[in-house]
Design an enzyme around this catalytic site. Structure first.
Site, PDB file in Angstrom:
ATOM      1  N   GLY A 248       6.312  11.708 -18.699  1.00 24.33           N
ATOM      2  CA  GLY A 248       5.104  11.246 -18.048  1.00 24.33           C
ATOM      3  C   GLY A 248       3.859  11.475 -18.882  1.00 24.33           C
ATOM      4  O   GLY A 248       3.840  11.249 -20.100  1.00 24.33           O
ATOM      5  N   CYS A 249       2.798  11.931 -18.217  1.00 25.93           N
ATOM      6  CA  CYS A 249       1.494  12.091 -18.868  1.00 25.93           C
ATOM      7  C   CYS A 249       1.505  13.132 -19.982  1.00 25.93           C
ATOM      8  O   CYS A 249       0.626  13.114 -20.854  1.00 25.93           O
ATOM      9  CB  CYS A 249       0.440  12.462 -17.826  1.00 25.93           C
ATOM     10  SG  CYS A 249       0.116  11.142 -16.626  1.00 25.93           S
ATOM     11  N   ALA A 250       2.466  14.030 -19.984  1.00 19.73           N
ATOM     12  CA  ALA A 250       2.553  15.051 -21.038  1.00 19.73           C
ATOM     13  C   ALA A 250       3.277  14.549 -22.276  1.00 19.73           C
ATOM     14  O   ALA A 250       3.296  15.226 -23.311  1.00 19.73           O
ATOM     15  CB  ALA A 250       3.254  16.298 -20.509  1.00 19.73           C
TER      16      ALA A 250
ATOM     17  N   LEU B 187      -0.955  17.455 -19.332  1.00 22.71           N
ATOM     18  CA  LEU B 187      -0.153  17.936 -18.201  1.00 22.71           C
ATOM     19  C   LEU B 187       0.774  16.821 -17.747  1.00 22.71           C
ATOM     20  O   LEU B 187       0.416  15.641 -17.798  1.00 22.71           O
ATOM     21  CB  LEU B 187      -1.060  18.348 -17.045  1.00 22.71           C
ATOM     22  CG  LEU B 187      -2.020  19.513 -17.301  1.00 22.71           C
ATOM     23  CD1 LEU B 187      -3.099  19.560 -16.227  1.00 22.71           C
ATOM     24  CD2 LEU B 187      -1.248  20.819 -17.343  1.00 22.71           C
TER      25      LEU B 187
END
Length: 369
Positions: free
Chosen positions: A151-153, A355
């Site tokens: 994901g965003c990480a 994160l």
């Protein structure tokens, strides 16, 4: 600040992006959502204010607005992901390798030794970097490392894995590619708050960053200051799968996006960043800039509060959020690219942060050289 003696470093020499053709203002997206969701849904009408306070002006999408008004199966969405991914990966990679502001001469795909491909918004086996490999003149002995589900990480973690590999192979290069077509996951029948918030934040984008080992001959072609990665650090919170991720349904990927994320910045991330600063013998005052993945306005503001820092130290993150929204893993590479275009003095220190699902945090310490 004193010179840091670090062995087997990795330099980030360039970032290339690919921006989808359909640009919508935040107000246009808001109006589209009011057309798609039933107007009688009082819950939805209450949540629409999130569009007005997201600090996002524009986002880009790979499909035209009318696409969202129709029904789409998981297969149709994923077929479109695979079809469009190749186009945007090729564009991002070539923009990265032929950056005239970065190099005295272009880098050829044949000079790349590893591809790290990061994505969470579609699936493919073989993974999508094989399509890129077949379209561009990469060598057949290239190493591949596909990373899915971060994901965003994912952008930050991809850079960390490139750093690990280049420490072991300092004469090599690694290309980190992030490809996220978040809009193809949109669920028009999901009226949960997480989906509405997601529609106010997420956009599409692809980015590629070239990481170069300290003994690579390609360093001689770099003609500007660039950040070298000194160290990285990862944290994953136990039993936190419900914070961020996907719920897989028959119609595709339904977003999980907990309202507790800003609070986790103030607890979980705070512990991580201060532990990282202590381990590296640094304080907030030593940090020139925070290259933070802009998960959203509240996340960036929570980071400012935790660090007791000035908003200006996260200015690139706010700028990318304003222009593009949250493009999941690709976003932090966009922020890095924005920083590369700015004037940063020799020996300044930056921390790259993201994160993501897990719930996880990734930090990279970088020094400009």
């Amino acid at each position: 600040m004193q010179q840091r003696c670090v062995s087997n470093m990795a330099y980030l020499s360039s970032v290339g992006t690919s921006i989808p053709e359909h640009n919508l203002s935040q107000e246009e997206v808001k109006q589209l959502i009011t057309e798609i969701f039933p107007a009688s849904e009082r819950k939805i009408n209450r949540l629409l204010s999130v569009f007005d306070h997201a600090l996002i002006e524009n986002r880009q999408f790979v499909v035209e607005p009318d696409w969202y008004k129709k029904e789409h199966s998981f297969k149709e969405r994923n077929d479109l992901y695979q079809q469009l991914a190749k186009k945007h990966m090729v564009e991002a990679v070539m923009n990265c390798l032929t950056d005239q502001h970065a190099y005295t001469a272009d880098i050829s795909p044949s000079e790349v030794d590893m591809i790290i491909f990061v994505s969470s918004t579609g699936i493919s086996t073989p993974s999508m970097e094989v399509e890129l490999f077949n379209d561009l003149p990469f060598r057949e002995d290239i190493y591949r490392m596909p990373l899915w589900g971060l994901g965003c990480a994912g952008g930050a973690i991809g850079l960390s894995r490139a750093f690990d590999w280049l420490r072991a192979h300092p004469e090599k290069t690694a290309l980190v590619i992030c490809l996220e077509l978040c809009s193809l996951t949109f669920q028009k029948h999901d009226i949960k708050k997480s989906n509405i918030v997601g529609t106010a934040l997420f956009g599409d984008g692809s980015a590629a960053a070239l990481a170069v080992g300290e003994k690579s001959p390609l360093l001689k072609r770099v003609k500007r200051k660039m950040p070298r990665i000194i160290t990285t650090d990862s944290r994953t919170k136990k039993h936190s799968q419900d914070v961020m991720g996907w719920n897989v349904s028959n119609t595709g990927l339904e977003v999980i996006f907990a309202k507790s994320i800003p609070q986790l910045v103030e607890s979980f991330w705070k512990e991580h960043i201060y532990s990282f600063l202590h381990k590296t013998s640094l304080a907030e005052k030593h940090i020139h800039s925070f290259i933070a993945h802009p998960g959203g306005k509240k996340v960036l503001e929570a980071m400012e509060d935790v660090l007791e820092t000035k908003k200006s130290k996260l200015s690139s993150s706010y700028e990318i959020l304003r222009k593009h929204g949250n493009m999941s893993s690709a976003t932090v590479l966009y922020v890095l690219g924005d920083m590369l275009r700015r004037k940063v003095d020799e020996n300044e220190i930056s921390i790259l942060s993201a994160l993501g699902p897990g719930f996880s945090s990734e930090l990279l310490l970088m020094e400009w050289k």
